[in-house]
Scaffold this motif. Structure first.
Motif: not given
Ligand code: IPD
Length: 262
Positions: A170-176
């Motif tokens: 999730l931490a990888h996906v949210v900013p993108r």
């Protein structure tokens, strides 16, 4: 033929949904926990599955059934995949996002699916090759949405180890992406893709009964539904989005070694 199964599945899902709405106490009690202390079951999960099984057996005594609460029974060519309440935690708390999910498989292929999002009175249906529908309207998923403008639904399993991995992902996906939604019912999330209410969905390890019906609804709306690296969606990471966004989501998730067993 798919429509015959669909009509029966829809009738049964609606009856179970009405029973659940009528009998849901103001504060349902947790009857037992399953895979972890957060994986709960209420008396009504069991009662709804019992009702659904009874109705299937009355109409089609030779069919097999796989249910979240009662497991696998029978060995017919036709198999019913049942989640009596998808979104049990929402049901427990009175949040309006839980569904009765019923799919019908013939020779291992899902040919009909119904997701009754009971508190909203919305019944999503799909028959293989015949489209996905809500209240008489044909559903079409959103197309042409770039990843950085995509609203993406996701969900979390109950196992704490798996949740820790899901938090990293999730931490990888949210900013993108545009943003993330966690509705609490995978079946309903997949229908939200079909209806264009979100652009895509991913989750590690939803159970087959969580996605069998909603996966057909999404696929029949034009979405691609599948796993990583061309694999079928169970037991790995399940992805769902229109072609184009599906591949972008896949490539975003791929570096996180999504095939690891967590
Ligand atoms: C759960 C919901 C949730 C998803 C979980 C499922 P249940 O199903 O679909 O949204 O994130 O993976 O287990 O337990 O409420 O039937």
């Amino acid at each position: 033929m798919s429509t015959v199964y669909l009509e029966l599945a829809e009738r049964i899902a609606r009856e179970a949904g009405e029973m659940l709405l009528a009998k849901r106490p103001a504060r349902p009690e947790v009857l037992a926990t399953k895979s972890s202390p957060t994986d709960v079951v209420t008396a009504l999960d069991r009662a709804a599955e019992e009702l659904i099984r009874t109705r299937i057996k009355e109409a089609r005594p030779d069919d097999a059934i796989l249910g979240e609460e009662g497991g696998a029974t029978g060995d017919g060519r036709v198999r019913w995949i049942v989640d009596p309440i998808d979104g049990t935690v929402n049901f427990l708390y009175g949040l309006p996002e839980w569904s009765v999910s019923i799919a019908v498989e013939v020779d291992g292929e899902v040919v009909a699916g119904v997701v009754d999002v009971v508190p909203r009175g919305e019944v999503f249906t799909a028959a293989k090759g015949e489209g996905a529908w809500l209240a008489g309207e044909r559903l079409r998923c959103n197309t042409g949405v770039p990843l950085d403008q995509a609203l993406i639904a996701t969900g979390f399993g109950y196992d704490p180890g798996r949740r820790a991995v899901q938090a990293e992902v999730l931490a990888h996906v949210v900013p993108r992406v545009r943003d993330i939604r966690r509705g609490g019912s995978a079946a309903s999330d997949l229908c939200a893709v079909a209806a264009g209410r979100v652009d895509g969905y991913y989750e590690r390890g939803p159970q087959y009964w969580d996605y069998a019906a909603g996966g057909l609804v999404a696929a029949e709306s034009g979405a691609r539904v599948g796993g990583m690296h061309g694999k079928p969606y169970n037991p790995g990471l399940t992805l769902c989005a229109a072609p184009g966004l599906f591949e972008a989501l896949h490539d975003l998730l791929a570096p996180l070694d999504p095939e690891r067993d967590a």
